[in-house]
Design a protein around this motif. Sequence first.
Motif, mmCIF file in Angstrom:
data_model
loop_
_atom_site.group_PDB
_atom_site.id
_atom_site.type_symbol
_atom_site.label_atom_id
_atom_site.label_comp_id
_atom_site.label_asym_id
_atom_site.label_seq_id
_atom_site.Cartn_x
_atom_site.Cartn_y
_atom_site.Cartn_z
ATOM 1 N N LEU A 114 38.469 33.433 39.180
ATOM 2 C CA LEU A 114 39.707 32.999 39.869
ATOM 3 C C LEU A 114 41.096 33.281 39.028
ATOM 4 O O LEU A 114 41.828 33.906 39.348
ATOM 5 N N PRO A 115 41.147 32.806 37.598
ATOM 6 C CA PRO A 115 42.457 32.861 37.066
ATOM 7 C C PRO A 115 42.393 34.491 36.687
ATOM 8 O O PRO A 115 43.713 35.003 36.477
ATOM 9 N N SER A 116 41.355 35.204 36.694
ATOM 10 C CA SER A 116 41.728 36.493 36.234
ATOM 11 C C SER A 116 42.354 37.282 37.745
ATOM 12 O O SER A 116 43.101 38.027 37.368
ATOM 13 N N LEU A 117 41.720 36.932 38.798
ATOM 14 C CA LEU A 117 42.086 37.262 40.007
ATOM 15 C C LEU A 117 43.788 37.042 40.148
ATOM 16 O O LEU A 117 44.658 37.880 40.566
ATOM 17 N N LEU A 118 43.986 35.979 39.837
ATOM 18 C CA LEU A 118 45.283 35.352 39.787
ATOM 19 C C LEU A 118 46.442 36.085 39.077
ATOM 20 O O LEU A 118 47.408 36.149 39.226
ATOM 21 N N SER A 119 45.827 36.504 37.805
ATOM 22 C CA SER A 119 46.676 36.942 36.786
ATOM 23 C C SER A 119 47.199 38.352 37.341
ATOM 24 O O SER A 119 47.974 38.970 36.862
ATOM 25 N N VAL A 120 46.477 39.172 38.132
ATOM 26 C CA VAL A 120 46.893 40.470 38.824
ATOM 27 C C VAL A 120 47.446 40.452 40.189
ATOM 28 O O VAL A 120 47.721 41.409 40.557
ATOM 29 N N MET A 121 47.458 39.280 40.588
ATOM 30 C CA MET A 121 47.834 39.284 41.986
ATOM 31 C C MET A 121 49.477 39.649 42.116
ATOM 32 O O MET A 121 49.856 40.321 42.977
ATOM 33 N N PRO A 122 50.417 39.329 40.875
ATOM 34 C CA PRO A 122 51.698 39.801 41.004
ATOM 35 C C PRO A 122 51.580 41.474 41.069
ATOM 36 O O PRO A 122 52.500 42.016 41.703
ATOM 37 N N TYR A 176 42.789 43.641 50.777
ATOM 38 C CA TYR A 176 42.104 44.392 49.709
ATOM 39 C C TYR A 176 42.323 44.105 48.302
ATOM 40 O O TYR A 176 41.435 44.597 47.444
ATOM 41 N N MET A 177 43.147 43.309 48.066
ATOM 42 C CA MET A 177 43.407 43.114 46.558
ATOM 43 C C MET A 177 42.288 42.377 45.844
ATOM 44 O O MET A 177 42.035 42.885 44.821
ATOM 45 N N PRO A 178 41.591 41.411 46.517
ATOM 46 C CA PRO A 178 40.406 40.934 45.639
ATOM 47 C C PRO A 178 39.342 42.045 45.428
ATOM 48 O O PRO A 178 38.396 42.006 44.512
ATOM 49 N N ILE A 179 39.118 42.846 46.647
ATOM 50 C CA ILE A 179 38.143 44.022 46.414
ATOM 51 C C ILE A 179 38.511 44.833 45.353
ATOM 52 O O ILE A 179 37.523 45.184 44.593
ATOM 53 N N SER A 180 39.750 45.277 45.078
ATOM 54 C CA SER A 180 40.319 46.129 44.302
ATOM 55 C C SER A 180 40.054 45.214 42.928
ATOM 56 O O SER A 180 39.548 45.840 41.935
ATOM 57 N N HIS A 181 40.261 44.217 42.594
ATOM 58 C CA HIS A 181 40.051 43.280 41.529
ATOM 59 C C HIS A 181 38.683 43.145 41.053
ATOM 60 O O HIS A 181 38.305 43.517 39.785
ATOM 61 N N ALA A 182 37.777 43.249 41.992
ATOM 62 C CA ALA A 182 36.265 43.062 41.672
ATOM 63 C C ALA A 182 35.833 44.203 41.289
ATOM 64 O O ALA A 182 35.053 44.337 40.294
ATOM 65 N N LEU A 183 36.161 45.423 41.830
ATOM 66 C CA LEU A 183 35.882 46.606 41.387
ATOM 67 C C LEU A 183 36.283 46.971 39.896
ATOM 68 O O LEU A 183 35.642 47.474 39.003
ATOM 69 N N GLN A 184 37.330 46.689 39.688
ATOM 70 C CA GLN A 184 38.217 46.976 38.107
ATOM 71 C C GLN A 184 37.584 46.128 37.064
ATOM 72 O O GLN A 184 36.967 46.454 36.276
ATOM 73 N N ALA A 185 37.226 44.643 37.532
ATOM 74 C CA ALA A 185 36.543 43.767 36.799
ATOM 75 C C ALA A 185 34.880 44.236 36.531
ATOM 76 O O ALA A 185 34.725 44.264 35.123
ATOM 77 N N SER A 186 34.253 44.792 37.596
ATOM 78 C CA SER A 186 32.925 44.919 37.342
ATOM 79 C C SER A 186 32.620 46.338 36.697
ATOM 80 O O SER A 186 31.305 46.485 36.010
ATOM 81 N N ILE A 187 33.479 47.080 36.866
ATOM 82 C CA ILE A 187 33.232 48.670 36.341
ATOM 83 C C ILE A 187 33.956 48.943 35.300
ATOM 84 O O ILE A 187 33.657 49.664 34.421
ATOM 85 N N VAL A 188 35.280 48.535 34.980
ATOM 86 C CA VAL A 188 36.154 48.840 34.036
ATOM 87 C C VAL A 188 36.316 47.732 32.765
ATOM 88 O O VAL A 188 36.196 48.102 31.750
ATOM 89 N N PHE A 189 36.821 46.906 33.300
ATOM 90 C CA PHE A 189 37.165 45.916 31.957
ATOM 91 C C PHE A 189 36.238 44.723 31.609
ATOM 92 O O PHE A 189 35.953 44.139 30.840
ATOM 93 N N GLY A 190 35.070 44.501 32.560
ATOM 94 C CA GLY A 190 34.156 43.562 32.217
ATOM 95 C C GLY A 190 34.430 42.390 33.321
ATOM 96 O O GLY A 190 35.645 41.805 33.339
ATOM 97 N N TRP A 191 33.540 41.693 33.742
ATOM 98 C CA TRP A 191 33.517 40.665 34.664
ATOM 99 C C TRP A 191 33.908 39.366 33.824
ATOM 100 O O TRP A 191 33.507 38.895 32.719
ATOM 101 N N PRO A 192 35.032 38.789 34.374
ATOM 102 C CA PRO A 192 35.557 37.590 33.492
ATOM 103 C C PRO A 192 34.651 36.425 33.713
ATOM 104 O O PRO A 192 33.972 36.067 34.616
ATOM 105 N N ALA A 193 34.569 35.474 32.447
ATOM 106 C CA ALA A 193 33.921 34.346 32.513
ATOM 107 C C ALA A 193 34.267 33.294 33.542
ATOM 108 O O ALA A 193 33.497 32.696 34.142
ATOM 109 N N VAL A 194 35.746 33.317 34.057
ATOM 110 C CA VAL A 194 35.895 32.713 35.012
ATOM 111 C C VAL A 194 36.894 33.530 35.896
ATOM 112 O O VAL A 194 37.833 34.047 35.423
#
Length: 146
Positions: free
Chosen positions: A84-92, A64-82
Amino acid sequence: EKMEGESRLLHPSLEKIPKNMRFAAVGVLGNLIFITGFEIFKHESVLGSSFDVSTIYAIFYTLYMPISHALQASIVFGWPAVYLPSLLSVMPIGVSSMLIGTFATDYLDANEIPHSSLIVLVITSVWAYVLTNMVMGGASKKDKDV
């Protein structure tokens, strides 16, 4: 690279909605997705007959983690230019939420506490809200434009 006036959100009209409201809406949507998926995974025909409920929680949360991150990025914070590093930054955050949720699920189920899934959901949601805002919402203007 972001052009001036270009939104990195799923749709530019989302910019008109305050970030906290978008975060709350994505939280509700994400929780519905999570609860539904977790219940499906717990069913005996999927994983329920093979694993403890806390193990199923950990397996599903990992997926579920990548799904959650994609929702947050696309609706709340804005899709990152890159991405994978954005996804990895929230993995912890995801891993720590998963550990908290796994142990809480095991404890509450072992003690037959009613509505244990909802209790775990509240605990992990508050945890993830605070940390996600610190990680994804705390970037400087320069970082957000990269």
